[in-house]
Motif scaffolding. Structure first.
Motif, PDB file in Angstrom:
ATOM      1  N   UNK A   1     -49.325   2.929  30.799  1.00 17.17           N
ATOM      2  CA  UNK A   1     -48.252   3.211  31.745  1.00 17.17           C
ATOM      3  C   UNK A   1     -48.306   2.217  32.905  1.00 17.17           C
ATOM      4  N   UNK A   2     -49.511   1.885  33.314  1.00 15.72           N
ATOM      5  CA  UNK A   2     -49.655   0.865  34.351  1.00 15.72           C
ATOM      6  C   UNK A   2     -49.035  -0.452  33.917  1.00 15.72           C
ATOM      7  N   UNK A   3     -49.244  -0.803  32.661  1.00 10.82           N
ATOM      8  CA  UNK A   3     -48.683  -2.057  32.139  1.00 10.82           C
ATOM      9  C   UNK A   3     -47.165  -2.033  32.094  1.00 10.82           C
ATOM     10  N   UNK A   4     -46.592  -0.863  31.789  1.00 12.72           N
ATOM     11  CA  UNK A   4     -45.131  -0.746  31.771  1.00 12.72           C
ATOM     12  C   UNK A   4     -44.566  -0.979  33.170  1.00 12.72           C
ATOM     13  N   UNK A   5     -45.217  -0.397  34.187  1.00 14.85           N
ATOM     14  CA  UNK A   5     -44.762  -0.599  35.566  1.00 14.85           C
ATOM     15  C   UNK A   5     -44.993  -2.038  36.020  1.00 14.85           C
ATOM     16  N   UNK A   6     -46.109  -2.619  35.601  1.00 22.63           N
ATOM     17  CA  UNK A   6     -46.412  -3.989  36.023  1.00 22.63           C
ATOM     18  C   UNK A   6     -45.439  -4.986  35.433  1.00 22.63           C
ATOM     19  N   UNK A   7     -45.025  -4.741  34.175  1.00 17.00           N
ATOM     20  CA  UNK A   7     -44.115  -5.668  33.497  1.00 17.00           C
ATOM     21  C   UNK A   7     -42.648  -5.327  33.705  1.00 17.00           C
ATOM     22  N   UNK A   8     -42.368  -4.133  34.245  1.00 23.33           N
ATOM     23  CA  UNK A   8     -40.988  -3.722  34.440  1.00 23.33           C
ATOM     24  C   UNK A   8     -40.284  -3.431  33.135  1.00 23.33           C
ATOM     25  N   UNK A   9     -41.006  -2.828  32.188  1.00 22.97           N
ATOM     26  CA  UNK A   9     -40.409  -2.481  30.893  1.00 22.97           C
ATOM     27  C   UNK A   9     -39.918  -1.035  30.935  1.00 22.97           C
ATOM     28  N   UNK A  10     -38.627  -0.863  30.715  1.00 24.05           N
ATOM     29  CA  UNK A  10     -37.968   0.454  30.701  1.00 24.05           C
ATOM     30  C   UNK A  10     -37.914   1.077  32.085  1.00 24.05           C
ATOM     31  N   UNK A  11     -38.387   0.332  33.089  1.00 22.95           N
ATOM     32  CA  UNK A  11     -38.400   0.840  34.457  1.00 22.95           C
ATOM     33  C   UNK A  11     -38.463  -0.360  35.394  1.00 22.95           C
ATOM     34  N   UNK A  12     -37.963  -0.196  36.601  1.00 24.50           N
ATOM     35  CA  UNK A  12     -38.067  -1.297  37.559  1.00 24.50           C
ATOM     36  C   UNK A  12     -39.539  -1.594  37.842  1.00 24.50           C
ATOM     37  N   UNK A  13     -39.869  -2.885  37.965  1.00 24.43           N
ATOM     38  CA  UNK A  13     -41.259  -3.254  38.253  1.00 24.43           C
ATOM     39  C   UNK A  13     -41.717  -2.547  39.533  1.00 24.43           C
ATOM     40  N   UNK A  14     -42.905  -1.938  39.459  1.00 24.42           N
ATOM     41  CA  UNK A  14     -43.421  -1.172  40.590  1.00 24.42           C
ATOM     42  C   UNK A  14     -44.932  -1.377  40.628  1.00 24.42           C
ATOM     43  N   UNK A  15     -45.371  -2.279  41.484  1.00 20.10           N
ATOM     44  CA  UNK A  15     -46.797  -2.613  41.525  1.00 20.10           C
ATOM     45  C   UNK A  15     -47.645  -1.474  42.079  1.00 20.10           C
ATOM     46  N   UNK A  16     -47.062  -0.669  42.952  1.00 19.88           N
ATOM     47  CA  UNK A  16     -47.802   0.472  43.488  1.00 19.88           C
ATOM     48  C   UNK A  16     -48.136   1.451  42.357  1.00 19.88           C
ATOM     49  N   UNK A  17     -47.125   1.762  41.548  1.00 22.48           N
ATOM     50  CA  UNK A  17     -47.357   2.667  40.418  1.00 22.48           C
ATOM     51  C   UNK A  17     -48.292   2.035  39.392  1.00 22.48           C
ATOM     52  N   UNK A  18     -48.126   0.740  39.169  1.00 23.53           N
ATOM     53  CA  UNK A  18     -49.010   0.045  38.216  1.00 23.53           C
ATOM     54  C   UNK A  18     -50.461   0.150  38.675  1.00 23.53           C
ATOM     55  N   UNK A  19     -50.689  -0.133  39.951  1.00 26.10           N
ATOM     56  CA  UNK A  19     -52.049  -0.080  40.490  1.00 26.10           C
ATOM     57  C   UNK A  19     -52.613   1.338  40.398  1.00 26.10           C
ATOM     58  N   UNK A  20     -51.785   2.313  40.730  1.00 27.70           N
ATOM     59  CA  UNK A  20     -52.210   3.713  40.666  1.00 27.70           C
ATOM     60  C   UNK A  20     -52.695   4.063  39.265  1.00 27.70           C
ATOM     61  N   UNK A  21     -51.900   3.727  38.242  1.00 25.21           N
ATOM     62  CA  UNK A  21     -52.253   4.139  36.889  1.00 25.21           C
ATOM     63  C   UNK A  21     -53.428   3.341  36.336  1.00 25.21           C
ATOM     64  N   UNK A  22     -53.505   2.059  36.659  1.00 29.43           N
ATOM     65  CA  UNK A  22     -54.670   1.275  36.237  1.00 29.43           C
ATOM     66  C   UNK A  22     -55.953   1.844  36.852  1.00 29.43           C
ATOM     67  N   UNK A  23     -55.875   2.201  38.123  1.00 30.00           N
ATOM     68  CA  UNK A  23     -57.055   2.722  38.816  1.00 30.00           C
ATOM     69  C   UNK A  23     -57.488   4.066  38.227  1.00 30.00           C
ATOM     70  N   UNK A  24     -56.502   4.919  37.972  1.00 29.74           N
ATOM     71  CA  UNK A  24     -56.827   6.203  37.360  1.00 29.74           C
ATOM     72  C   UNK A  24     -57.467   6.008  35.993  1.00 29.74           C
ATOM     73  N   UNK A  25     -56.930   5.085  35.207  1.00 30.98           N
ATOM     74  CA  UNK A  25     -57.491   4.816  33.885  1.00 30.98           C
ATOM     75  C   UNK A  25     -58.941   4.383  33.996  1.00 30.98           C
ATOM     76  N   UNK A  26     -59.214   3.518  34.954  1.00 30.45           N
ATOM     77  CA  UNK A  26     -60.579   3.001  35.130  1.00 30.45           C
ATOM     78  C   UNK A  26     -61.560   4.121  35.457  1.00 30.45           C
ATOM     79  N   UNK A  27     -61.086   5.150  36.139  1.00 30.12           N
ATOM     80  CA  UNK A  27     -61.990   6.249  36.507  1.00 30.12           C
ATOM     81  C   UNK A  27     -62.170   7.253  35.381  1.00 30.12           C
ATOM     82  N   UNK A  28     -61.287   7.204  34.376  1.00 27.37           N
ATOM     83  CA  UNK A  28     -61.320   8.243  33.346  1.00 27.37           C
ATOM     84  C   UNK A  28     -61.860   7.764  32.001  1.00 27.37           C
ATOM     85  N   UNK A  29     -61.984   6.467  31.804  1.00 23.20           N
ATOM     86  CA  UNK A  29     -62.630   5.991  30.575  1.00 23.20           C
ATOM     87  C   UNK A  29     -64.099   6.403  30.612  1.00 23.20           C
ATOM     88  N   UNK A  30     -64.629   6.827  29.466  1.00 24.06           N
ATOM     89  CA  UNK A  30     -66.015   7.286  29.401  1.00 24.06           C
ATOM     90  C   UNK A  30     -66.976   6.112  29.348  1.00 24.06           C
TER      91      UNK A  30
END
Length: 396
Positions: free
Chosen positions: A328-357
């Protein structure tokens, strides 16, 4: 005479002559036999030998209870508990269960434990629940033995004690309680109370799976898929996953999809993979939802559709799936199917990093690199906003 009638009723039951069994119970019940009145209530409750009729069942249970049958008190409680033949009323259910429990009825004691554990008709109280489960378990009631094992396993109402949990699971498993057999398998797989032993885990999972326990069938499939306790055999894995999937088990449906997607144990079939992923995803399985998103994003088994991919990634990400959050972070970062939103991209990338085992360190590192990459293009205020969103996020 009554002894002969009971023998005849038992014989009728064994040959599935439920109408004949019903007639014999009715004859004894009309003579005031509380046990027969109880059995008659069961026949009406289950619709055996007569159309199912909860009101009629309750009538006979009450009659038997009035004649002193402890089990009948429990059955009346169960009717209130489930709202069968009467408005659901947990307080009234507890009253009837207590009458049966006071006469030593193990089923009623177990059911009182359930009410306390779930906070139905009483304030939720795990200590009280464990006390009632223990009373019923000591009388050999398998479901109470299983539930008491769970309380010790999870440390609810009692101190966490895997050895004690295993003891009670084994007692229930000896009575062919499938979920207890499954939990013993899980304890062998994880090394709880016993040395880790995949072959032992497989043995217990198989016992439960042979009783059509879908979770156990799924785990048997996973043991074959990963070669734990048995040689790797994807065809055998698919067989067991299908058994569980056909019962609607979401994780098994997802696993069937994965085997179709990769062509392991079956001819590769992307359309079939998508079908099974969707079955699982529609039940809320986050892993499957992410897979569906991937297939729409890459055009596998379906025309490429970024909007549809985004929709599925969002569902899985909100449920906490790390891979979906990264996607989802990548979709926001690339603006695919949604306007590019770096804040949302950063949020989802960061959450992913905290949740991978810990076993997914390479994916965690990738999510961190992705977050750092978009951060390089963000202002300090944007980064602060993304961090705020991360702190406030909770899985749905």
């Amino acid at each position: 005479m009554a002894g002969d009638e009971w023998a005849e009723a038992k014989a009728a039951h064994e040959r599935a002559d439920y109408a004949g069994e019903m007639l014999l119970y009715r004859q004894m019940a009309d003579q005031g036999d509380a046990r027969a009145q109880t059995c008659l209530g069961v026949m009406y409750e289950k619709g055996r030998g007569v159309p199912q009729d909860f009101s009629e069942a309750l009538k006979w249970f009450r009659m038997a209870a009035d004649n002193g049958a402890a089990r009948a008190h429990c059955y009346v409680g169960s009717m209130y508990d489930r709202g069968r033949g009467v408005a659901q009323d947990y307080v009234e259910a507890l009253k009837w269960y207590m009458r049966a429990a006071d006469q030593g009825d193990a089923r009623a004691q177990h059911n009182i434990g359930v009410l306390h554990e779930r906070g139905r008709g009483v304030v939720r109280d795990d200590v009280e629940a464990a006390k009632w489960y223990r009373a019923a378990a000591d009388r050999g009631f398998a479901r109470a033995q299983f539930n008491l094992g769970v309380m010790h396993d999870k440390g609810r109402g009692v101190a966490q004690n895997y050895a004690e949990a295993m003891k009670w699971y084994r007692k229930a498993a000896d009575q062919n309680h499938a979920k207890a057999q499954f939990n013993i398998g899980f304890m062998y797989e994880r090394g709880h109370a016993v040395p880790q032993n995949y072959a032992g885990a497989m043995s217990w999972y198989r016992k439960a799976a042979d009783q059509d326990d879908a979770a156990a069938q799924t785990n048997v499939g996973s043991m074959y898929a990963t070669g734990r306790g048995v040689p790797t055999d994807y065809a055998e894995a698919m067989k067991w996953y299908r058994k569980a999937a056909n019962q609607g088990h979401a994780a098994a449906q997802c696993n069937v999809g994965s085997l179709y997607a990769t062509g392991r144990g079956v001819t590769q079939d992307e359309a079939a993979a998508l079908k099974w992923y969707i079955k699982s995803a529609q039940q809320g399985d986050a892993v499957a939802q992410n897979h569906v998103g991937n297939m729409y994003a890459t055009g596998q088994g379906v025309p490429r559709d970024y909007a549809e991919a985004m929709s599925w990634y969002e569902k899985a990400a909100e449920r906490g799936d790390a891979s979906a959050q990264n996607n989802l972070g990548s979709m926001y970062a690339a603006g695919k199917a949604v306007a590019r939103d770096l804040v949302q991209a950063h949020k989802w990338y960061t959450l992913a990093a905290t949740r991978f085992t810990a076993d997914e360190a390479q994916y965690r590192e990738k999510a961190i690199r992705n977050a750092d990459g978009v951060a390089a293009r963000m202002s300090a205020d944007q980064i602060a906003e993304a961090q705020r969103l991360v702190r406030e996020w909770k899985p749905k």
